[in-house]
Design a protein around this motif. Structure first.
Motif, PDB file in Angstrom:
ATOM      1  N   THR A 247      27.722  34.341  45.977  1.00  0.00           N
ATOM      2  CA  THR A 247      27.568  35.190  44.800  1.00  0.00           C
ATOM      3  C   THR A 247      27.157  34.399  43.555  1.00  0.00           C
ATOM      4  N   TRP A 248      26.818  33.143  43.720  1.00  0.00           N
ATOM      5  CA  TRP A 248      26.211  32.382  42.622  1.00  0.00           C
ATOM      6  C   TRP A 248      24.697  32.478  42.709  1.00  0.00           C
ATOM      7  N   VAL A 249      24.197  32.687  43.917  1.00  0.00           N
ATOM      8  CA  VAL A 249      22.762  32.746  44.149  1.00  0.00           C
ATOM      9  C   VAL A 249      22.312  34.192  44.356  1.00  0.00           C
ATOM     10  N   ASP A 250      21.005  34.372  44.500  1.00  0.00           N
ATOM     11  CA  ASP A 250      20.436  35.678  44.859  1.00  0.00           C
ATOM     12  C   ASP A 250      20.265  35.744  46.369  1.00  0.00           C
ATOM     13  N   LEU A 251      21.168  36.441  47.042  1.00  0.00           N
ATOM     14  CA  LEU A 251      21.006  36.631  48.481  1.00  0.00           C
ATOM     15  C   LEU A 251      19.900  37.636  48.743  1.00  0.00           C
ATOM     16  N   GLU A 252      19.108  37.361  49.758  1.00  0.00           N
ATOM     17  CA  GLU A 252      18.051  38.281  50.149  1.00  0.00           C
ATOM     18  C   GLU A 252      18.505  39.196  51.292  1.00  0.00           C
ATOM     19  N   THR A 256      25.344  42.454  47.372  1.00  0.00           N
ATOM     20  CA  THR A 256      26.654  41.890  47.060  1.00  0.00           C
ATOM     21  C   THR A 256      27.267  42.622  45.867  1.00  0.00           C
ATOM     22  N   LEU A 257      28.557  42.446  45.717  1.00  0.00           N
ATOM     23  CA  LEU A 257      29.257  42.902  44.521  1.00  0.00           C
ATOM     24  C   LEU A 257      29.277  41.765  43.501  1.00  0.00           C
ATOM     25  N   PRO A 258      29.319  42.079  42.213  1.00  0.00           N
ATOM     26  CA  PRO A 258      29.323  41.017  41.201  1.00  0.00           C
ATOM     27  C   PRO A 258      30.681  40.333  41.127  1.00  0.00           C
ATOM     28  N   ARG A 259      30.679  39.086  40.735  1.00  0.00           N
ATOM     29  CA  ARG A 259      31.943  38.398  40.476  1.00  0.00           C
ATOM     30  C   ARG A 259      32.646  39.064  39.294  1.00  0.00           C
ATOM     31  N   LEU A 260      33.957  39.154  39.383  1.00  0.00           N
ATOM     32  CA  LEU A 260      34.760  39.687  38.279  1.00  0.00           C
ATOM     33  C   LEU A 260      35.561  38.554  37.655  1.00  0.00           C
ATOM     34  N   ALA A 261      35.633  38.548  36.337  1.00  0.00           N
ATOM     35  CA  ALA A 261      36.506  37.584  35.660  1.00  0.00           C
ATOM     36  C   ALA A 261      37.949  37.833  36.094  1.00  0.00           C
ATOM     37  N   LEU A 262      38.718  36.765  36.244  1.00  0.00           N
ATOM     38  CA  LEU A 262      40.050  36.875  36.842  1.00  0.00           C
ATOM     39  C   LEU A 262      41.176  36.789  35.822  1.00  0.00           C
ATOM     40  N   ASP A 263      40.880  37.041  34.558  1.00  0.00           N
ATOM     41  CA  ASP A 263      41.912  36.943  33.517  1.00  0.00           C
ATOM     42  C   ASP A 263      43.101  37.855  33.806  1.00  0.00           C
ATOM     43  N   ALA A 264      42.831  39.135  34.090  1.00  0.00           N
ATOM     44  CA  ALA A 264      43.919  40.097  34.303  1.00  0.00           C
ATOM     45  C   ALA A 264      44.723  39.753  35.549  1.00  0.00           C
ATOM     46  N   LEU A 265      44.046  39.354  36.599  1.00  0.00           N
ATOM     47  CA  LEU A 265      44.742  38.981  37.826  1.00  0.00           C
ATOM     48  C   LEU A 265      45.592  37.744  37.599  1.00  0.00           C
ATOM     49  N   THR A 266      45.071  36.779  36.884  1.00  0.00           N
ATOM     50  CA  THR A 266      45.829  35.558  36.606  1.00  0.00           C
ATOM     51  C   THR A 266      47.072  35.864  35.780  1.00  0.00           C
ATOM     52  N   ARG A 267      46.921  36.728  34.771  1.00  0.00           N
ATOM     53  CA  ARG A 267      48.101  37.109  33.972  1.00  0.00           C
ATOM     54  C   ARG A 267      49.159  37.760  34.852  1.00  0.00           C
ATOM     55  N   ARG A 268      48.736  38.634  35.737  1.00  0.00           N
ATOM     56  CA  ARG A 268      49.674  39.317  36.622  1.00  0.00           C
ATOM     57  C   ARG A 268      50.406  38.329  37.531  1.00  0.00           C
ATOM     58  N   LEU A 269      49.689  37.379  38.093  1.00  0.00           N
ATOM     59  CA  LEU A 269      50.331  36.398  38.970  1.00  0.00           C
ATOM     60  C   LEU A 269      51.279  35.498  38.199  1.00  0.00           C
ATOM     61  N   ASN A 270      50.927  35.162  36.970  1.00  0.00           N
ATOM     62  CA  ASN A 270      51.819  34.333  36.168  1.00  0.00           C
ATOM     63  C   ASN A 270      53.072  35.091  35.740  1.00  0.00           C
ATOM     64  N   GLU A 271      52.972  36.417  35.621  1.00  0.00           N
ATOM     65  CA  GLU A 271      54.176  37.226  35.366  1.00  0.00           C
ATOM     66  C   GLU A 271      55.129  37.187  36.554  1.00  0.00           C
ATOM     67  N   PRO A 339      27.478  47.770  45.598  1.00  0.00           N
ATOM     68  CA  PRO A 339      26.798  46.508  45.917  1.00  0.00           C
ATOM     69  C   PRO A 339      25.283  46.652  45.794  1.00  0.00           C
ATOM     70  N   ARG A 340      24.623  45.588  45.366  1.00  0.00           N
ATOM     71  CA  ARG A 340      23.160  45.566  45.332  1.00  0.00           C
ATOM     72  C   ARG A 340      22.687  44.121  45.273  1.00  0.00           C
ATOM     73  N   ARG A 341      21.386  43.954  45.341  1.00  0.00           N
ATOM     74  CA  ARG A 341      20.789  42.631  45.252  1.00  0.00           C
ATOM     75  C   ARG A 341      20.403  42.307  43.811  1.00  0.00           C
ATOM     76  N   TYR A 342      20.281  41.024  43.539  1.00  0.00           N
ATOM     77  CA  TYR A 342      19.667  40.505  42.313  1.00  0.00           C
ATOM     78  C   TYR A 342      20.376  40.933  41.032  1.00  0.00           C
ATOM     79  N   TRP A 343      21.676  40.674  40.983  1.00  0.00           N
ATOM     80  CA  TRP A 343      22.405  40.829  39.730  1.00  0.00           C
ATOM     81  C   TRP A 343      21.995  39.720  38.778  1.00  0.00           C
TER      82      TRP A 343
END
Length: 359
Positions: A247-252, A256-271, A339-343
């Motif tokens: 998901t860093w490259v353009d798969l042909e 793919t689904l886009p990467r999501l920032a993990l701020d909320a998940l990280t906060r939840r795990l730290n709780e 999901p789609r190509r070329y985000w």
């Protein structure tokens, strides 16, 4: 197609040149899977080497007549692409093997049922072993106060004239690739044993691997073909989550689904986590961002190295709860995303703004 030669990246603007696994406005032709790269649409492929191999079947491609070939870094995918342009006839003869080598080197994925899989692994292990022994590890140039685009020239110069002999007869250098090959095959045996369980969540592109201890990537990622995230659950409540390079490259080959920032998940795990350690994550534009329990930030070299080469810390969160939290986060985050190509990176960041905190 005229004979070609390799040039250092800094010489790109002095002559027409084909750029492999890199981007530059001065390229006569770009053959790269990097997100947003100007690779011609008919030549797009999952790997940059794959784009080169496609180009060899389309000799009339504009820009392919350039005699110079370059790249701004050394890795297996880019090297195979450069070598193929310099050795087109041999590359066409061994195209299936070269595609496997590039995919294993970049995405750390391989189908062990493929009859060429073991051959590809041996060649990749040779490349890795010689690179580390003779030069420096991947992403290690800055620590040596060198620019990768300059330091990597030495690697290309050494490997280019030697690769064909090893690719066709890897047994001649078994002493070099043998130790890493053995370590990986031991990991593959663990992955294929009753000690390991694998769960797939295809709707969110997640593979969950539960196995006794950290393993080399070439073993660990083998069941994750077609997925873009891996959650590794090790004995002793040791965990690691990773966005794959896919998901860093353009798969042909697939959307793919886009990467999501993990701020909320990280906060939840730290709780949920006892305060002795904290969950940390890398930015979404890193080549392979990690979410893990940590005492201090890992270097890029450590993040790129195999999981069994870096420290892992026990969590106070149960294995069942951790998996539930991560699956719930991504199910919520991807609920309204197709999901789609070329985000583009801008589109990926925008998608991440819609992520809901876990409950």
């Amino acid at each position: 197609m005229p004979a070609k030669h390799f040039i250092p990246f800094r010489q790109l603007r002095r002559q027409p040149a084909i750029v492999v696994d890199s981007t530059s406005l001065g390229a006569s032709l770009t053959l790269a899977h990097w997100r947003g790269a100007a690779t011609p649409e008919p030549l797009r492929d999952d790997t940059s080497a794959g784009s080169v191999l496609r180009a060899l079947h389309h000799p009339d491609t504009p820009g392919l007549e350039a005699a110079a070939v370059t790249a701004n870094h050394f890795d297996i995918d880019g090297f195979v692409g450069v070598w193929a342009l310099l050795n087109p006839e041999l590359a066409r003869q061994h195209e299936p093997l070269l595609r496997l080598i590039a995919t294993l080197g970049d995405f750390r994925e391989i189908d062990w049922q493929n009859p060429l899989a073991d051959h590809a692994l041996r060649v990749v292990c040779w490349l890795n072993a010689e690179e580390k022994a003779r030069f420096y590890e991947p992403f290690g140039a800055p620590a040596r106060r060198r620019r990768e685009e300059e330091a990597s020239v030495e690697k290309f110069t050494w490997f280019l004239p030697r690769f064909a002999a090893v690719m066709t007869q890897p047994e001649t250098v078994r002493a070099v690739w043998g130790p890493e090959y053995t370590r990986i095959k031991q990991g593959v045996a663990v992955m294929q044993s009753a000690a390991t369980t694998v769960r797939q969540y295809p709707e969110i592109g997640l593979t969950v691997v539960r196995t006794p201890g950290p393993l080399p990537y070439y073993a660990l990622f083998s069941p994750s073909i077609g997925a873009d995230m891996v959650l590794s659950l090790y004995d002793g409540n040791r965990y690691e989550f990773e966005y794959k390079y896919t998901t860093w490259v353009d798969l042909e080959s697939r959307p793919t689904l886009p990467r999501l920032a993990l701020d909320a998940l990280t906060r939840r795990l730290n709780e949920l986590e006892l305060p002795s350690r904290r969950w940390t994550f890398d930015g979404i534009t890193d080549t392979g961002p990690l979410l893990r329990l940590s005492s201090k930030s890992l270097t890029k070299v450590q993040r790129y190295a195999d999981p069994d080469q870096r420290p892992m810390y026990p969590s106070s969160i149960s294995v069942e709860q951790l998996e539930q939290e991560i699956v719930a986060f991504f199910r919520a985050g991807y609920a309204d995303i197709e999901p789609r190509r070329y985000w583009s990176w801008a589109e990926i960041r925008e998608a991440g703004k819609r992520v809901l905190p876990t409950e």
